[in-house]
Write a protein that holds these residues in place. Structure first.
Motif, PDB file in Angstrom:
ATOM      1  N   SER A   1       2.622  -2.918 -38.917  1.00  0.00           N
ATOM      2  CA  SER A   1       3.975  -2.420 -38.778  1.00  0.00           C
ATOM      3  C   SER A   1       4.585  -3.283 -37.678  1.00  0.00           C
ATOM      4  O   SER A   1       4.207  -3.162 -36.508  1.00  0.00           O
ATOM      5  CB  SER A   1       3.944  -0.946 -38.364  1.00  0.00           C
ATOM      6  OG  SER A   1       5.226  -0.567 -37.915  1.00  0.00           O
TER       7      SER A   1
ATOM      8  N   ASP B   1      -5.559  -2.796 -40.854  1.00  0.00           N
ATOM      9  CA  ASP B   1      -4.266  -2.518 -40.229  1.00  0.00           C
ATOM     10  C   ASP B   1      -4.414  -2.878 -38.750  1.00  0.00           C
ATOM     11  O   ASP B   1      -5.104  -2.202 -37.999  1.00  0.00           O
ATOM     12  CB  ASP B   1      -3.919  -1.032 -40.410  1.00  0.00           C
ATOM     13  CG  ASP B   1      -2.526  -0.689 -39.875  1.00  0.00           C
ATOM     14  OD1 ASP B   1      -2.055  -1.388 -38.956  1.00  0.00           O
ATOM     15  OD2 ASP B   1      -1.924   0.287 -40.367  1.00  0.00           O
TER      16      ASP B   1
ATOM     17  N   GLY C   1       6.292  -0.995 -42.112  1.00  0.00           N
ATOM     18  CA  GLY C   1       4.833  -1.012 -42.131  1.00  0.00           C
ATOM     19  C   GLY C   1       4.304  -0.334 -43.392  1.00  0.00           C
ATOM     20  O   GLY C   1       3.348  -0.800 -44.007  1.00  0.00           O
ATOM     21  N   MET C   2       4.949   0.769 -43.787  1.00  0.00           N
ATOM     22  CA  MET C   2       4.500   1.456 -45.001  1.00  0.00           C
ATOM     23  C   MET C   2       4.731   0.592 -46.247  1.00  0.00           C
ATOM     24  O   MET C   2       3.956   0.661 -47.201  1.00  0.00           O
ATOM     25  CB  MET C   2       5.194   2.814 -45.152  1.00  0.00           C
ATOM     26  CG  MET C   2       4.654   3.896 -44.217  1.00  0.00           C
ATOM     27  SD  MET C   2       2.849   3.922 -44.037  1.00  0.00           S
ATOM     28  CE  MET C   2       2.335   4.146 -45.735  1.00  0.00           C
TER      29      MET C   2
ATOM     30  N   THR D   1       7.372  -2.984 -36.596  1.00  0.00           N
ATOM     31  CA  THR D   1       8.143  -2.030 -35.793  1.00  0.00           C
ATOM     32  C   THR D   1       7.552  -1.898 -34.387  1.00  0.00           C
ATOM     33  O   THR D   1       8.258  -1.592 -33.430  1.00  0.00           O
ATOM     34  CB  THR D   1       8.070  -0.636 -36.463  1.00  0.00           C
ATOM     35  OG1 THR D   1       8.286  -0.779 -37.872  1.00  0.00           O
ATOM     36  CG2 THR D   1       9.073   0.320 -35.885  1.00  0.00           C
ATOM     37  N   LYS D   2       6.244  -2.108 -34.288  1.00  0.00           N
ATOM     38  CA  LYS D   2       5.513  -1.818 -33.052  1.00  0.00           C
ATOM     39  C   LYS D   2       5.450  -3.057 -32.150  1.00  0.00           C
ATOM     40  O   LYS D   2       6.488  -3.571 -31.788  1.00  0.00           O
ATOM     41  CB  LYS D   2       4.126  -1.275 -33.423  1.00  0.00           C
ATOM     42  CG  LYS D   2       4.146  -0.268 -34.596  1.00  0.00           C
ATOM     43  CD  LYS D   2       4.882   1.026 -34.269  1.00  0.00           C
ATOM     44  CE  LYS D   2       5.138   1.904 -35.489  1.00  0.00           C
ATOM     45  NZ  LYS D   2       3.971   2.298 -36.251  1.00  0.00           N
TER      46      LYS D   2
HETATM   47  C1  PLP Z   1       3.712   2.787 -37.564  1.00  0.00           C
HETATM   48  C2  PLP Z   1       2.487   2.432 -38.266  1.00  0.00           C
HETATM   49  C3  PLP Z   1       2.484   2.185 -39.652  1.00  0.00           C
HETATM   50  C4  PLP Z   1       3.727   2.365 -40.497  1.00  0.00           C
HETATM   51  O1  PLP Z   1       4.734   1.502 -40.113  1.00  0.00           O
HETATM   52  P1  PLP Z   1       6.319   1.785 -40.332  1.00  0.00           P
HETATM   53  O2  PLP Z   1       6.935   0.536 -39.825  1.00  0.00           O
HETATM   54  O3  PLP Z   1       6.645   2.994 -39.533  1.00  0.00           O
HETATM   55  O4  PLP Z   1       6.523   2.003 -41.784  1.00  0.00           O
HETATM   56  C5  PLP Z   1       1.299   1.823 -40.240  1.00  0.00           C
HETATM   57  N1  PLP Z   1       0.159   1.695 -39.524  1.00  0.00           N
HETATM   58  C6  PLP Z   1       0.125   1.935 -38.194  1.00  0.00           C
HETATM   59  C7  PLP Z   1      -1.165   1.780 -37.456  1.00  0.00           C
HETATM   60  C8  PLP Z   1       1.275   2.309 -37.520  1.00  0.00           C
HETATM   61  O5  PLP Z   1       1.228   2.560 -36.217  1.00  0.00           O
END
Ligand code: PLP
Length: 403
Positions: A199, A177, A81-82, A201-202
């Motif tokens: 991200s 975002d 996400g970063m 990841t979420k």
């Molecule tokens: C986790 C997150 C990020 C960063 O994502 P990573 O995958 O951890 O680098 C950016 N914005 C939001 C809202 C997030 O929850």
């Protein structure tokens, strides 16, 4: 490709994402093109793919799927996400001024602050729940406004329509975002966003087993610029990670439905608990952003924050005595998580910025998973009762000294 039949419901398209792309063996599951390089047939022209940093068929299937969901012209999948945040920020020239919502993700604040110190970008943080604060912060060199809604961790809602109109009038980009909701619950491009980041990841991956990110661009030109930046810096995502996120996406609609149903019940339970002084969940009618969230979102999502009554020891007891909720950062996976933003997810934020955003040590953030709701409520109940016992013990030891 079945997923490109235009009349299909988005949920069906997600289930079919990446299917029927394998011309060689007709595999139903998209292959993982685990290769760095592709063969050239000749020297007079590049093949469709030549090198996986620049392009990879597995990543491309994921990019097409997410771009369509967000209603964008194209997407670029990156390593985190970063990396998505950094890829968008790389599009602005040195000396550009960015206006950012004051309670943005801690990592975003850290990156912006670093760029500001290096003299690459200038940043002003404002409370965008009042969109007029954007107008007040505008300067001739302002190039973009960065919005996170719902915000993290207090789930404030920002009016995308109004901010989008102000950004358009000012001739600056709107960047959103959208990690907290996913494109199934909110589509910022419909409100004029030029770039959307996630991200993955979420919620998009949803199983806490990949770190990934994506940039979606409204226009073809924006997509080309984002792809250039990600390829130039080498931020692009690996084939296996892309494949896992694509697999996660197939169940996004059913996961989100369960996340939201559970989150709503948890929010109502906490709202009636005497150790909880405030619940932050846009699905509650008492939430100041409730009506706005109903207008611009297709659902309220699975994140719930609350403020617990008690001293530091009681808060610590609460955080360390859940058995179903895991004490961990991150969010959006099938399993429920509990955390203290002030010391965990938002620890990288400057202390003043954190205070300004109202993130005290008594604020607890929950990522409500898809477990059975009875287990989630029972777990919170026993953890809150443990915290109550700790509070009483502290009071018992402190009180005599004061009388
Ligand atoms: C986790 C997150 C990020 C960063 O994502 P990573 O995958 O951890 O680098 C950016 N914005 C939001 C809202 C997030 O929850």
């Amino acid at each position: 490709m079945a997923s490109s039949i235009p009349s299909l419901h988005p949920h069906t398209k997600l289930t079919l994402a990446g299917q029927h792309t394998d011309g060689a063996y007709k595999s139903v599951s998209l292959p993982i093109y685990q290769t760095a390089i592709f063969r050239f047939d000749d020297t007079n022209g590049k093949p469709q793919y030549d090198y996986s940093r620049s392009g990879n068929p597995t990543r491309a299937a994921l990019e097409t799927t997410i771009a369509e969901l967000e209603g964008g012209a194209g997407a670029v999948c990156v390593a985190s996400g970063m990396a998505a945040v950094a890829t968008v920020l790389a599009l602005y020239d040195v000396d550009a001024h960015i206006v950012c919502s004051h309670d943005c993700y801690g990592g975003t604040e850290r990156l912006l602050t670093w760029y500001q110190r290096q003299g690459k970008l200038d940043v002003t943080y404002v409370d965008l729940t009042d969109p007029l604060n954007l107008a007040l912060a505008l300067r001739p060199e302002t190039k973009a406004v960065w919005v996170e809604t719902p915000s993290n961790p207090l789930l404030r809602i920002i009016d995308l329509q109004k901010v989008g109109e102000l950004a358009k009038d000012a001739g600056i980009d709107l960047i959103v975002d959208n990690t907290f909701l996913s494109p199934l619950l909110q589509r910022p491009i419909d409100f004029g966003a030029d770039f959307v980041v996630h991200s993955t990841t979420k919620y998009l991956n949803g199983h806490s087993d990949v770190v990934g990110g994506v940039v979606i661009a409204k226009t073809k030109e924006g997509h080309e610029r984002a792809h250039f930046a990600a390829n130039a810096t080498g931020a692009t995502a690996a084939p296996f990670d892309s494949w896992l996120v694509l697999r996660g996406l197939k169940t996004l609609p059913v996961r989100l439905r369960q996340h939201e149903e559970n989150a709503h019940t948890v929010a109502r339970y906490l709202d009636n608990h005497d150790l909880v002084s405030q619940v932050f969940y846009p699905g509650l009618e008492s939430h100041p952003g409730h009506e706005l969230a109903k207008r611009q979102q297709a659902g309220f999502g699975g994140m719930v924050s609350f403020e617990v009554v008690g001293d530091a020891a009681a808060v610590r007891t609460l955080l360390t005595s859940t058995r179903v909720f895991t004490l961990a950062e991150s969010l959006g996976g099938v399993e429920s998580l509990i955390e203290q933003p002030a010391t965990m997810s938002h620890a990288s934020m400057r202390a003043e910025a954190r205070e300004e955003a109202g993130i005290t040590r008594n604020v607890i953030r929950l990522s409500v998973g898809i477990e059975h709701i009875d287990d989630l409520i029972a777990d919170l109940e026993q953890a809150l009762e443990n915290a109550r016992c700790t509070s009483k013990r502290t009071l018992a030891t402190v009180t005599p000294a004061h009388v």
